[in-house]
Each structure stands twice: as C-alpha cells, then as structure tokens.
Design a protein around this motif. Structure first.
Motif, PDB file in Angstrom:
ATOM      1  N   MET A   1       0.880  -1.224   0.031  1.00 29.15           N
ATOM      2  CA  MET A   1       0.204   0.005   0.048  1.00 29.15           C
ATOM      3  C   MET A   1       0.968   1.190  -0.046  1.00 29.15           C
ATOM      4  SD  MET A   1      -2.576  -1.830  -0.042  1.00 29.15           S
ATOM      5  CE  MET A   1      -2.149  -3.391  -0.073  1.00 29.15           C
ATOM      6  N   GLY A   2       0.315   2.204  -0.647  1.00 30.05           N
ATOM      7  CA  GLY A   2       1.196   3.644  -0.636  1.00 30.05           C
ATOM      8  C   GLY A   2       1.434   3.972  -2.007  1.00 30.05           C
ATOM      9  N   ALA A   3       2.324   4.651  -2.137  1.00 23.88           N
ATOM     10  CA  ALA A   3       2.966   5.289  -3.403  1.00 23.88           C
ATOM     11  C   ALA A   3       3.427   4.183  -4.309  1.00 23.88           C
ATOM     12  CB  ALA A   3       3.989   6.461  -3.099  1.00 23.88           C
ATOM     13  N   LEU A   4       3.187   4.361  -5.594  1.00 30.76           N
ATOM     14  CA  LEU A   4       3.551   3.544  -6.579  1.00 30.76           C
ATOM     15  C   LEU A   4       4.035   4.068  -7.842  1.00 30.76           C
ATOM     16  CD1 LEU A   4       3.533   0.488  -7.866  1.00 30.76           C
ATOM     17  CD2 LEU A   4       1.347   0.996  -8.641  1.00 30.76           C
ATOM     18  N   SER A   5       5.168   3.753  -8.141  1.00 33.64           N
ATOM     19  CA  SER A   5       5.670   4.648  -9.590  1.00 33.64           C
ATOM     20  C   SER A   5       6.472   3.471 -10.600  1.00 33.64           C
ATOM     21  CB  SER A   5       6.446   5.609  -9.287  1.00 33.64           C
ATOM     22  OG  SER A   5       7.192   6.323 -10.220  1.00 33.64           O
ATOM     23  N   TYR A   6       6.206   3.507 -11.731  1.00 35.22           N
ATOM     24  CA  TYR A   6       7.004   2.756 -12.641  1.00 35.22           C
ATOM     25  C   TYR A   6       7.149   3.440 -13.888  1.00 35.22           C
ATOM     26  CZ  TYR A   6       2.930   0.656 -14.282  1.00 35.22           C
ATOM     27  OH  TYR A   6       1.677   0.309 -14.807  1.00 35.22           O
ATOM     28  N   ASP A   7       8.263   3.082 -14.612  1.00 35.69           N
ATOM     29  CA  ASP A   7       8.694   3.376 -16.147  1.00 35.69           C
ATOM     30  C   ASP A   7       8.280   2.108 -16.973  1.00 35.69           C
ATOM     31  OD1 ASP A   7       9.374   5.969 -15.020  1.00 35.69           O
ATOM     32  OD2 ASP A   7      11.659   5.277 -14.955  1.00 35.69           O
ATOM     33  N   PHE A   8       8.061   2.569 -18.086  1.00 30.37           N
ATOM     34  CA  PHE A   8       7.901   1.672 -19.230  1.00 30.37           C
ATOM     35  C   PHE A   8       8.215   2.064 -20.531  1.00 30.37           C
ATOM     36  CE2 PHE A   8       3.950   3.378 -20.916  1.00 30.37           C
ATOM     37  CZ  PHE A   8       3.452   4.003 -19.717  1.00 30.37           C
ATOM     38  N   GLY A   9       8.622   1.138 -21.572  1.00 31.09           N
ATOM     39  CA  GLY A   9       8.739   1.595 -22.763  1.00 31.09           C
ATOM     40  C   GLY A   9       8.764   0.486 -23.774  1.00 31.09           C
ATOM     41  N   ALA A  10       7.977   0.548 -25.032  1.00 31.15           N
ATOM     42  CA  ALA A  10       8.189  -0.699 -25.835  1.00 31.15           C
ATOM     43  C   ALA A  10       7.878   0.213 -27.348  1.00 31.15           C
ATOM     44  CB  ALA A  10       7.284  -1.520 -25.409  1.00 31.15           C
ATOM     45  N   PRO A  11       8.319  -0.518 -28.246  1.00 24.34           N
ATOM     46  CA  PRO A  11       7.882  -0.394 -29.693  1.00 24.34           C
ATOM     47  C   PRO A  11       6.655  -0.831 -30.023  1.00 24.34           C
ATOM     48  CG  PRO A  11       9.991  -1.271 -29.689  1.00 24.34           C
ATOM     49  CD  PRO A  11       9.527  -1.744 -28.396  1.00 24.34           C
ATOM     50  N   TYR A  12       5.755  -0.329 -30.458  1.00 26.54           N
ATOM     51  CA  TYR A  12       4.353  -0.645 -31.005  1.00 26.54           C
ATOM     52  C   TYR A  12       4.219  -0.366 -32.422  1.00 26.54           C
ATOM     53  CZ  TYR A  12       3.486  -0.934 -26.069  1.00 26.54           C
ATOM     54  OH  TYR A  12       3.627  -1.300 -24.711  1.00 26.54           O
ATOM     55  N   ASP A  13       3.394  -1.368 -33.146  1.00 22.74           N
ATOM     56  CA  ASP A  13       3.215  -1.058 -34.540  1.00 22.74           C
ATOM     57  C   ASP A  13       1.811  -0.245 -34.664  1.00 22.74           C
ATOM     58  OD1 ASP A  13       2.944  -1.460 -37.372  1.00 22.74           O
ATOM     59  OD2 ASP A  13       1.435  -3.165 -37.028  1.00 22.74           O
ATOM     60  N   PHE A  14       2.177   0.915 -35.313  1.00 25.35           N
ATOM     61  CA  PHE A  14       1.069   1.669 -35.477  1.00 25.35           C
ATOM     62  C   PHE A  14       0.403   1.816 -37.113  1.00 25.35           C
ATOM     63  CE2 PHE A  14       2.953   3.375 -31.708  1.00 25.35           C
ATOM     64  CZ  PHE A  14       2.001   3.943 -30.999  1.00 25.35           C
ATOM     65  N   GLY A  15       0.995   0.821 -37.723  1.00 23.28           N
ATOM     66  CA  GLY A  15       0.189   0.575 -38.940  1.00 23.28           C
ATOM     67  C   GLY A  15      -1.183   0.513 -39.182  1.00 23.28           C
ATOM     68  N   ASP A  16      -1.899   0.458 -38.210  1.00 28.60           N
ATOM     69  CA  ASP A  16      -3.482   0.355 -38.122  1.00 28.60           C
ATOM     70  C   ASP A  16      -3.782   1.857 -37.946  1.00 28.60           C
ATOM     71  OD1 ASP A  16      -3.433  -2.381 -38.125  1.00 28.60           O
ATOM     72  OD2 ASP A  16      -3.958  -2.633 -35.899  1.00 28.60           O
ATOM     73  N   VAL A  17      -3.068   2.759 -37.795  1.00 28.57           N
ATOM     74  CA  VAL A  17      -3.212   4.114 -37.899  1.00 28.57           C
ATOM     75  C   VAL A  17      -3.278   4.650 -39.306  1.00 28.57           C
ATOM     76  CG1 VAL A  17      -3.005   6.467 -37.105  1.00 28.57           C
ATOM     77  CG2 VAL A  17      -2.610   4.427 -35.448  1.00 28.57           C
ATOM     78  N   ALA A  18      -2.385   4.220 -39.899  1.00 29.73           N
ATOM     79  CA  ALA A  18      -2.075   4.554 -41.277  1.00 29.73           C
ATOM     80  C   ALA A  18      -1.153   3.546 -41.687  1.00 29.73           C
ATOM     81  CB  ALA A  18      -1.825   5.944 -41.506  1.00 29.73           C
ATOM     82  N   PHE A  19      -1.346   3.393 -42.973  1.00 27.03           N
ATOM     83  CA  PHE A  19      -0.243   2.167 -43.631  1.00 27.03           C
ATOM     84  C   PHE A  19       1.279   2.688 -43.571  1.00 27.03           C
ATOM     85  CE2 PHE A  19       1.889   0.650 -47.415  1.00 27.03           C
ATOM     86  CZ  PHE A  19       2.167  -0.562 -47.117  1.00 27.03           C
ATOM     87  N   SER A  20       1.459   4.067 -43.608  1.00 29.03           N
ATOM     88  CA  SER A  20       2.739   4.669 -43.776  1.00 29.03           C
ATOM     89  C   SER A  20       3.510   4.564 -42.328  1.00 29.03           C
ATOM     90  CB  SER A  20       2.866   6.070 -44.197  1.00 29.03           C
ATOM     91  OG  SER A  20       1.862   6.779 -43.631  1.00 29.03           O
ATOM     92  N   HIS A  21       2.794   4.406 -41.408  1.00 34.55           N
ATOM     93  CA  HIS A  21       3.482   4.129 -40.123  1.00 34.55           C
ATOM     94  C   HIS A  21       3.811   2.717 -40.108  1.00 34.55           C
ATOM     95  CE1 HIS A  21       2.297   7.872 -38.233  1.00 34.55           C
ATOM     96  NE2 HIS A  21       1.016   7.724 -38.507  1.00 34.55           N
ATOM     97  N   SER A  22       4.936   2.634 -39.217  1.00 33.43           N
ATOM     98  CA  SER A  22       5.347   1.352 -39.018  1.00 33.43           C
ATOM     99  C   SER A  22       5.574   1.364 -37.486  1.00 33.43           C
ATOM    100  CB  SER A  22       6.707   0.972 -39.546  1.00 33.43           C
ATOM    101  OG  SER A  22       7.037  -0.295 -39.425  1.00 33.43           O
ATOM    102  N   ASP A  23       6.652   0.699 -37.031  1.00 37.54           N
ATOM    103  CA  ASP A  23       6.929   0.726 -35.400  1.00 37.54           C
ATOM    104  C   ASP A  23       7.097   2.211 -34.884  1.00 37.54           C
ATOM    105  OD1 ASP A  23       6.317  -1.662 -35.124  1.00 37.54           O
ATOM    106  OD2 ASP A  23       8.434  -2.404 -34.570  1.00 37.54           O
ATOM    107  N   GLY A  24       6.568   2.675 -33.881  1.00 38.66           N
ATOM    108  CA  GLY A  24       7.239   3.720 -33.017  1.00 38.66           C
ATOM    109  C   GLY A  24       7.272   3.422 -31.623  1.00 38.66           C
TER     110      GLY A  24
END
Lengths: 99, 184
Positions: A1-24
């Motif tokens: 219980m109490g404060a909680l903090s964490y960092d995260f990061g990963a590549p994701y495929d944004f091709g569904d947003v627009a074909f010209s996108h790939s991983d961001g």
C-alpha cells in the motif's frame, strides 16, 4: 500500500493508424498510489506518455530515396483509476501463471 | 504503312509498362527481404534465455521468450521484461504467459507477482524494476544494433545495482536526454 511509480517503454506497430506508419516507441511513467479497500485494492494515478518515431525510408528498402528523415514526437497524460481483487485467483484478469 | 505511329505509341506503352513492372518487382524483392530479416532479430539475456521476434499473421511480428537452449518456447507475445542474471519477469499480451521465468530450471516459477519479484531480486521498492533497467522494457528496445528511437532511456540503466554481473551491458546504446517525459 502507498505510493507506486514505474517506468515503461516498448515499440508498437502503428500500421493500423495509417499504412505509412510502422513501429513507433511509446515510453512513459505511471505515478500513483495503492489503497487498501478490504478485499479490494484501489489503484489511482496518472501516466505520462511519450511517443517517438522517425519518418524515414518511405520505400521500405533501407535507403533514403530523396528527402531528409525527420522525427515525430508527442506526449500526453492520462488519469487511471481501478479497483481490483486482492486475491488474484478470484479475478479473471489477475491470475499469474494460470494457464 | 498507316499504322506506324500507333505501333510506336504501343511499343512505348509496352516498354513503360514493362519498366514499371520491373520497378515494382525490384521494390518487392528489397522490401520483402527487409521484412523477412526483421523476423531474425533476437536478444540473448545474461541468463542465457533468448528473446526472439517471431512471425505472426495477426500481429506485426511478436516477441517470444525461449529457454537457454534457444529452442524451447517459454512465453509468447512478450510486451515488457524485467531481467537480471538469472531471472526474467515477462509481461505478456497473453496473460497466461505473464510471470517469472528461471534460467536455472528453464521454466516458469509458479508464484504470484509479489513473491516473484521478491525471490528474484527484481523488486524495486515503490514499483519499477531492479534488474538491468529500472523500467519495464520491450524486447524491441534491446537489440544489439538498436538505433534511435528504438532504445531504452540511458536514465534506466540500473548501474547502482552492484549485484548485476554483466557491467558491459551498460555500455550498450541508449537514448540520452531527460527522464521522465515532461508533462504538457
């Protein structure tokens, strides 16, 4: 219980947003807290997200066919609030290693 | 010959069409080769376990965790990992694979999240990861030849954890700059 903090990061495929996108890349930090609510835990907090990508290699052949690559960036925040079972076995979402 | 000019036009059109087809085929060969090689990416963790990018029709590729022999698949669809010299905690898109994996036994440790983080030494008080990085990192940011922006922030390198044996890991490419991202 109490404060909680964490960092995260990963590549994701944004091709569904627009074909010209790939991983961001989306990286971020969640800052919040966890409170005891009997059989439940209440988790509240805010996540700061950062998006980064580079517009390059539009032909997808590994070389720049004219033009200059440029970065695409942005950031945003989102609030989060949830109540979850303490006993992960009672939650359809919480079972770890429960295949 | 009254059809000379039309023949010339036709011939030019045929050559143009042939050239265009050739260009498209050439592009398909190069782009296809790059696409195929993207499924040969892998990262060997200090423990000997392997993260490998696998072909998946329904996703734009996925990352799987393999045992130290490089062949036995332990977990599929990995989103984040937290790892040290022996263990890796996997957060998978498929919750059934989320959990702690031990290189000494090449298997998942059947404990819940809290116990997993305690026994593995990956627990960081207040949240986060106490492995080689302080953040939960996607396998795609761990490649040997990683280029911006596909890198973990330099600020995540957990150099303060003296129990970590592979100090050369901290010399790998990382993204400089302030962390965390500033709020807008």
């Amino acid at each position: 219980m109490g404060a909680l903090s964490y960092d995260f990061g990963a590549p994701y495929d944004f091709g569904d947003v627009a074909f010209s996108h790939s991983d961001g890349v989306v990286r971020g930090r969640f800052v919040g807290r966890v409170d005891d609510r009997g059989a439940m835990l209440r988790i509240t907090g805010e996540t700061t997200f950062e998006f980064t990508d580079i517009f390059e290699d539009p032909l997808d052949i590994g070389i720049e066919a004219g033009g200059t690559p440029y970065p695409i960036t942005g950031n945003w925040t989102a609030r989060f609030s949830a109540e979850v079972m303490k006993d992960a076995g009672r939650s359809e979402y919480g079972v770890v290693g429960g295949r | 010959m009254t059809y000379g000019p039309r023949s010339l036009t036709g011939a030019l059109a045929r050559y143009a069409l042939l050239g265009l087809t050739g260009l498209i085929l050439l592009w398909a060969v190069f782009a296809g080769a790059r696409w195929a090689t993207s499924f040969q990416e892998s990262v060997t963790l200090q423990s000997g376990m392997l993260l490998s990018r696998e072909f998946d029709w329904n996703r734009h590729g996925r990352w799987d965790l393999f045992a130290t022999n490089g062949r036995a698949r332990l977990a599929r669809d990995v989103e984040f990992v937290c790892f040290n010299d022996r263990y890796v905690f996997v957060q998978s898109y498929d919750r059934g694979f989320t959990g702690l994996y031990d290189a000494d036994t090449d298997s998942r440790v059947p404990v819940d999240y809290s116990d997993a983080m305690d026994i593995s030494g990956l627990d960081k008080p207040g949240g986060g990861c106490n492995g080689y990085f302080t953040g939960w990192v996607g396998p795609g940011l761990l490649l040997d030849d990683g280029r911006p922006p596909f890198l973990p922030p330099c600020a995540w390198r957990n150099v303060d954890n003296v129990a970590l044996r592979d100090r050369a890991w901290f010399e790998r490419p990382c993204a400089p700059g302030p962390w965390p991202p500033e709020r807008q």
